[in-house]
Design a protein around this motif. Structure first.
Motif, PDB file in Angstrom:
ATOM      1  N   ASP A 443      29.773   9.774 -36.043  1.00 55.66           N
ATOM      2  CA  ASP A 443      28.640   9.826 -35.328  1.00 55.66           C
ATOM      3  C   ASP A 443      28.157   8.597 -35.422  1.00 55.66           C
ATOM      4  OD1 ASP A 443      29.989  12.101 -34.850  1.00 55.66           O
ATOM      5  OD2 ASP A 443      28.450  13.420 -35.460  1.00 55.66           O
ATOM      6  N   LEU A 444      27.956   8.735 -36.615  1.00 58.75           N
ATOM      7  CA  LEU A 444      26.346   6.928 -36.494  1.00 58.75           C
ATOM      8  C   LEU A 444      27.109   6.211 -36.030  1.00 58.75           C
ATOM      9  CD1 LEU A 444      25.035   7.984 -39.892  1.00 58.75           C
ATOM     10  CD2 LEU A 444      24.131   8.321 -38.233  1.00 58.75           C
ATOM     11  N   ASN A 445      28.236   5.944 -36.301  1.00 56.11           N
ATOM     12  CA  ASN A 445      29.152   4.944 -34.929  1.00 56.11           C
ATOM     13  C   ASN A 445      28.708   4.644 -34.067  1.00 56.11           C
ATOM     14  OD1 ASN A 445      29.726   3.241 -38.155  1.00 56.11           O
ATOM     15  ND2 ASN A 445      31.553   4.056 -38.033  1.00 56.11           N
ATOM     16  N   ARG A 446      29.040   5.846 -33.895  1.00 55.91           N
ATOM     17  CA  ARG A 446      29.426   6.245 -31.957  1.00 55.91           C
ATOM     18  C   ARG A 446      27.613   5.669 -31.355  1.00 55.91           C
ATOM     19  NH1 ARG A 446      33.939   7.094 -29.233  1.00 55.91           N
ATOM     20  NH2 ARG A 446      35.006   7.509 -30.518  1.00 55.91           N
ATOM     21  N   ILE A 447      27.595   6.013 -32.193  1.00 50.89           N
ATOM     22  CA  ILE A 447      24.938   5.804 -32.015  1.00 50.89           C
ATOM     23  C   ILE A 447      25.153   4.838 -31.555  1.00 50.89           C
ATOM     24  CG2 ILE A 447      22.850   6.946 -32.676  1.00 50.89           C
ATOM     25  CD1 ILE A 447      24.292   9.290 -33.558  1.00 50.89           C
ATOM     26  N   LEU A 448      25.364   4.025 -32.684  1.00 54.18           N
ATOM     27  CA  LEU A 448      25.679   2.162 -33.213  1.00 54.18           C
ATOM     28  C   LEU A 448      25.779   1.949 -31.601  1.00 54.18           C
ATOM     29  CD1 LEU A 448      24.811  -0.342 -33.929  1.00 54.18           C
ATOM     30  CD2 LEU A 448      27.126  -0.705 -35.222  1.00 54.18           C
TER      31      LEU A 448
END
Length: 884
Positions: A443-448
Motif C-alpha cells: 500500500d505504502l509503495n503504491r501511495i509513494l
C-alpha cells in the motif's frame, strides 16, 4: 562462495576466450573482427554463436544467451559460478580458497560502494530522460511505474561521463568495479539495469539487460553474483516464487505477486539465495523457470538445494511450475492475467494458502482533495496531505484508518523515499488493519507512486467560452462602431459606475493593452471609500475570465513560482498596494524585463552535488492596483499611469443617486441585462488580435522634457496612443510588409487616435507632474477655500494676511469644513507640511497643533496641470513617416 575480485579479473584478462572455447571442442571461424561457430547450447545448422575477442565476450543470437568465460563454463559444464571460476583457474594453473559468506565482502572499499550507489542513482534518472529503457519494458508488458521504481530500475544511455570527476583515481575505481571497461566506456551501455543489494540495502551488484539484442544480452558486474533483488519478499512472506530472471520477476511483481525473487539464470542460485533460508522462516517455494530443457534442469537443481534447508524445523514445501509457454514474461505478454497465473499456481500445488498466491489488488477509490488525496485499498483507507519535495526527500503527512471517520487511526509525517520509514510505518499499520505486513507495505509503495504523480491543483484558469455566431457578430458590430469609446463609457455607466469618464477610458485602455507587446499599468490612488476598487472591478468585469488574475495580497516570492506562461498577456489586479509587500521587485521586473527568473540550489539525487535550478515566468502583462498611500515607492509608482477618483460632493451625490436607482424595480431589472453587456465585452476582447501598431506620426510629436520622470512618462504616452489604435483595429486596414523573409501584419495610428490619447494624457500624465498626491492636492484646495471664506467673513482682504498676522486653523476646523476623517486629515496635511504648503505650530494647550497657510501668488494652485502636447491640427498637413 566469495572469491577475490582481483583474481577473477586476472583470470579474465589472461584467458583468451576464443582459444578457450575452441579448446573445449567448439569450432570457430574468423569472420571480420569476430569468431563464429555452431552454438554448443542448442541444435542449429547455420552458425549464430559469436565471440568478440576485443571484449572477451560471447553471444548466441539463436538462443539469446551470452556472457564472459565464466558464464560459458557455467552453461557448458552445468556448474555454478564458483565452480566455473575454479575450472578456469585450473586451466590457468591457479588455485582458489573459498572464504566464508558475508553480507558485504571485505574487498569492496567504502568508496567503491558509494561510487556504485551514485552510478545507480544516475542510471535511474536516465531511465526517465531516455525513452529507450521504458520503451523496452513496455514491449515486455511491464508498465507499472511503482514496480519499476521498487526494482530500482535504471538505464545506461552512455552519459555517465557528463557527471564524473576527471581524476584518474575515480576512473580507476569505476574500472575495478566494472562500470567502465579498460577504454573508459560504459560496460552497460544500452542496458536496462537493476541494482542487487545485500540484506542492509547496500548495492553490491548490477544486472543489465540490453534493449537491442545484437550483442551479449545479459551483463553483470565482474566476479561472482553478489546481492539479491527483492530479498524483502522473504522478510514479508513465508511463501516465495523463484523466477529464472530479473525481467521475469519484475513481470510477476508488476502483476501483483510481490513475493517473487529472481535467480540469475538456470545456474544462478547463489549463496545469497541460500542465505534467505537461514534468515527467514520460509515454508513454501514455487520454482517458475523457463519452459525449456535448461529451465527444467535448473529448476530441479534449485529444488535439490532448497531441500536441504529447514527454516521452520520442517522441510520447505517445493513446487515446480510448468508454464504453457516460453517464460513468465511471455506468459503475460500473450494476454494472461494475474488470476490466470494464480490458478496456474493452484493447479501446481496440492496444498497452498491463499495468501501465498494472492496478487496485491489495486485501489478501491482515489480522490484528489484540496491539499492532497485520499485512496483506499480494500478496507484500508489513507489520506495524504502536506506533500513536500525537498531535494532527495519526499515528505507527506499520512493518516491511515479502516474508516476515515472512525476513532482508530494512525497518523505520521513520513519521508516516502526512505525505505526504513516505509518499513517502520507498515509494521505499525499491520496491527491497525490486522493485515499481513507485505500487503500494507505494498500500500505504502503504491501511495509513494501516487505522491510522485501528484501535482498541486493548478491555479484555476477559466475555460475559454466558445462564442456563438450571433455573439461573434454582436462583438464585431461593437468593435466597428465609430463612437466605440462613447459606447464603452455608456456601458460602464449602465453597469453602475457613474461619471469619471477619463478614469474609465484610461482603465479600459490599460486593460486592453495587455495584448500588446508593451502593456500599460494603472494605479488608482484615492482616499478610503472613494471608489478605487469600484473603478478597478468595473473594468475587470468587462474582461474575459481567462485574461485576468486578481489577488488581495502577494507574498515576496509568489510570482516567481507561477507557471511559466501563466501571466502572458494577462491583467494582474491587486486590490491594495499595501498587499504587494516584498513582491514589488518582481512586479517591477515583469514591467521592465517582461519576465522573471530565479535560480535556486538543490542536491542532485544522482551525484549528491549541489546544482542550480532555474524558474522562469514570462510576460508581458498589464498590472492594475489601488492604494490609499501617499508615499508609494518611487521606482514602482513611475511605472504606472496614475489616476485619482473624483472626491467632490457633486460626485458623491451622483453616486448616491445611482445607488438609490439600483434599489428600484427598474434597477433590479437592469441587473438582469448586465450579464449580457459583460458578455459582449468579453467576446469583443477575445476578438482583438495581437497586431503590431505603427505610429507614422511619432517623429512629429512633442512631450515635456524638463523633468527626468518624463523619460518614462513619454513612453507611456506613446503606448497610450497605440492602445487607442489597437482597440480600434477592426476599423483600421491591416497592412503587410516582408522583412527578413517574414511577413509582418500591422495597423497604423490615425490622427483621431492621437487626439484621444492627448486628451487622456493631458489629465492623467499631467497629474504625475504634480508633487502632491491627488488627495493632498484636494485637501489643499479645501484649506485655501476655507481660509478665503473665513477672511471674507471677517471683512478682511487676503492681502492683509502677513507673516505677523496669519490666519490660524487646526485639524478640527479642517474636518468640519471638508467632512474628512481625522486619519485622512492627519495623513495628508503631513504631506502638505513636508512640502511647505502649510506651517505647523504647537498650540497653547500643549498637544494641539495649529497651522497657517503659506502665502502664495498662485491663485489656482489646485487646478490640474495639463501637458503641452502636439496639437493634432498641426499634424494634419504633416506627411506620415512611411516604411522604406
Amino acid at each position: 562462495m566469495s572469491i577475490d575480485q582481483k583474481l577473477i579479473e586476472q583470470l579474465k584478462r589472461k584467458t583468451s576466450l576464443s582459444d578457450y572455447i575452441q579448446l573445449r571442442g567448439v569450432k570457430l571461424n574468423k569472420v571480420g573482427n569476430n569468431y563464429k561457430g555452431l552454438c554448443p547450447f542448442h541444435n542449429e545448422t547455420a552458425p549464430s554463436f559469436t565471440v568478440n575477442p576485443q571484449d572477451n565476450l560471447w553471444q548466441c543470437f539463436g538462443c539469446g544467451i551470452g556472457g564472459d568465460v565464466f558464464s560459458f563454463v557455467e552453461r557448458f559444464d552445468k556448474v555454478g559460478f564458483s565452480k566455473a571460476v575454479q575450472i578456469v583457474a585450473k586451466n590457468q594453473g591457479s588455485s582458489l580458497k573459498e572464504p566464508p559468506p558475508q553480507n558485504t565482502p571485505t574487498q569492496d572499499s567504502v568508496r567503491q560502494i558509494k561510487l556504485l550507489n551514485h552510478v545507480v542513482k544516475f542510471y535511474q534518472q536516465e531511465l526517465v530522460n531516455d525513452k529507450r529503457g521504458l520503451d523496452y519494458l513496455k514491449q515486455r508488458a511491464i508498465t507499472d511505474k511503482q514496480s519499476i521504481l521498487d526494482f530500482g530500475t535504471g538505464f545506461c544511455a552512455g552519459n555517465l561521463s557528463n557527471i564524473l570527476p576527471t581524476d584518474e583515481d575515480t576512473l580507476d575505481q569505476l574500472k575495478q568495479i566494472g562500470i567502465l571497461n579498460k577504454n573508459g566506456h560504459e560496460m552497460f551501455y544500452g542496458c536496462v539495469v537493476f541494482p542487487l543489494t545485500d540484506f542492509d540495502g547496500t548495492i553490491l551488484g548490477l544486472y543489465g539487460r540490453r534493449v537491442v539484442e545484437d550483442q551479449v544480452s545479459h551483463l553483470y558486474l565482474p566476479g561472482p553474483r553478489k546481492g539479491l533483488m527483492n530479498w524483502q519478499a522473504a522478510k514479508r512472506s513465508r511463501n516465495l516464487i523463484f523466477a529464472e530472471s530479473i525481467i521475469d520477476a519484475l513481470t510477476l511483481y508488476s502483476h501483483g505477486f510481490k513475493n517473487v525473487i529472481p535467480v540469475y539464470g538456470t545456474n544462478g542460485f547463489t549463496n545469497w539465495h541460500e542465505e534467505l533460508f537461514k534468515r527467514y522462516p520460509i515454508e513454501q517455494v514455487f520454482i517458475c523457470f523457463d519452459n525449456d530443457e535448461a529451465g527444467r534442469t535448473g529448476a530441479f537443481s534449485v529444488r535439490a538445494k532448497v531441500k536441504q534447508f529447514k527454516p521452520t524445523g520442517k522441510r520447505v514445501h517445493i513446487d515446480i511450475v510448468n508454464l504453457p509457454c516460453k517464460d513468465i514474461n511471455d506468459y503475460f505478454c500473450k494476454g494472461h492475467s494475474a488470476d490466470d497465473f494464480k490458478n496456474l499456481l493452484k493447479s501446481t500445488a496440492k496444498k497452498i494458502p491463499d495468501e501465498a498466491i494472492q496478487p496485491v489488488k489495486k485501489e478501491r477509490f482515489y480522490e484528489i482533495t484540496e491539499h492532497g488525496f485520499k485512496i483506499s485499498y480494500a478496507q484500508r483507507e489513507y489520506e495524504v496531505k502536506g506533500i513536500s519535495r525537498q531535494g532527495t526527500q519526499l515528505k507527506a503527512t499520512i493518516k491511515a484508518s479502516s474508516d476515515l471517520t472512525g476513532e482508530r487511526f494512525q497518523i505520521t509525517t513520513l519521508d516516502f523515499y526512505s525505505l526504513r520509514s516505509r518499513d517502520w510505518f507498515a509494521k505499525v499499520l499491520k496491527d491497525l488493519f490486522n493485515e499481513r505486513f507485505e500487503i500494507v507495505f505494498e500500500d505504502l509503495n503504491r501511495i509513494l507512486t501516487k505522491i510522485e504523480q501528484y501535482e498541486p491543483p493548478k491555479e484555476k484558469t477559466a475555460q475559454i467560452k466558445r462564442m456563438t455566431q450571433a455573439e461573434r457578430e454582436e462583438a464585431l458590430i461593437f468593435l466597428q462602431k465609430k463612437d466605440l469609446l462613447n459606447e464603452i463609457l455608456s456601458d460602464l455607466e449602465f453597469l453602475g459606475f457613474t461619471g469619471e469618464e477619463t478614469n474609465k477610458l484610461t482603465a479600459y485602455l490599460v486593460a486592453t493593452s495587455r495584448k500588446m507587446e508593451e502593456p500599460l499599468s494603472l494605479l488608482v490612488q484615492s482616499r478610503s471609500a472613494a471608489g478605487k476598487s469600484t473603478l478597478q472591478d468595473a473594468v475587470l468585469n468587462l474582461l474575459p475570465d481567462e485574461d485576468k488574475i486578481k489577488y488581495t495580497r502577494l507574498t515576496d516570492q509568489a510570482l516567481f513560482y507561477k507557471d511559466e506562461n501563466s501571466l502572458i498577456h494577462k491583467v494582474l489586479a491587486i486590490e491594495e498596494a499595501a498587499g504587494v509587500g516584498g513582491s514589488a521587485y518582481s512586479i517591477r521586473a515583469l514591467q521592465s524585463a517582461k519576465e522573471l527568473t530565479v535560480a535556486t540550489t538543490s542536491k542532485d539525487p544522482a551525484t549528491g552535488r549541489l546544482r542550480t535550478e532555474e524558474y522562469k515566468v514570462k510576460g508581458p502583462l498589464s498590472i492594475m492596483m489601488t492604494t490609499t498611500a501617499i508615499d508609494l515607492d518611487h521606482e514602482m509608482e513611475t511605472r504606472f499611469l496614475s489616476v485619482s477618483v473624483d472626491e467632490t460632493q457633486d460626485m458623491t451625490q451622483k453616486i448616491h443617486n445611482k445607488q438609490r436607482e439600483s434599489e428600484t424595480l427598474e434597477g433590479y431589472l437592469s441587473k438582469k441585462r448586465i450579464e449580457q453587456a459583460q458578455t459582449k465585452h468579453h467576446n469583443a476582447q477575445r476578438l482583438l488580435k495581437p497586431l503590431i501598431v505603427i505610429n507614422p506620426y511619432a517623429p512629429h510629436l512633442k512631450f515635456p522634457s524638463d523633468n527626468l520622470r518624463s523619460r518614462r512618462d513619454h513612453k507611456k504616452y506613446l503606448v497610450l496612443i497605440k492602445a487607442v489604435a489597437f482597440l480600434h483595429q477592426y476599423q483600421r486596414a491591416v497592412k503587410k510588409i516582408k522583412h527578413l523573409e517574414q511577413t509582418i501584419e500591422y495597423i497604423e495610428v490615425t490622427l483621431d487616435d492621437i487626439k484621444t490619447a492627448n486628451k487622456l494624457a493631458s489629465e492623467v500624465l499631467g497629474r504625475s507632474l504634480d508633487e502632491l498626491s491627488a488627495p493632498s492636492r484636494t485637501l489643499l484646495g479645501f484649506i485655501q477655500k476655507m481660509v478665503r471664506e473665513a477672511v471674507k467673513k471677517e471683512n478682511k482682504k487676503e492681502s492683509e494676511l502677513t507673516l505677523k498676522r496669519p490666519f490660524i486653523f487646526n485639524r478640527k476646523m479642517i474636518r468640519d469644513y471638508a467632512k474628512w476623517s481625522d486619519w485622512q486629515v492627519k495623513t495628508h496635511i503631513t504631506e502638505l507640511e513636508e512640502l511647505g504648503y502649510v506651517y505647523s505650530h504647537m498650540g497653547s494647550k500643549g498637544k494641539e497643533y495649529i497651522y497657517e497657510l503659506k502665502l502664495t501668488d498662485d491663485k489656482t494652485p489646485t487646478e490640474k496641470i495639463y501637458l503641452d502636447l502636439t496639437d493634432v491640427t498641426n499634424l494634419e498637413g504633416q506627411k506620415p513617416y512611411l516604411v522604406a
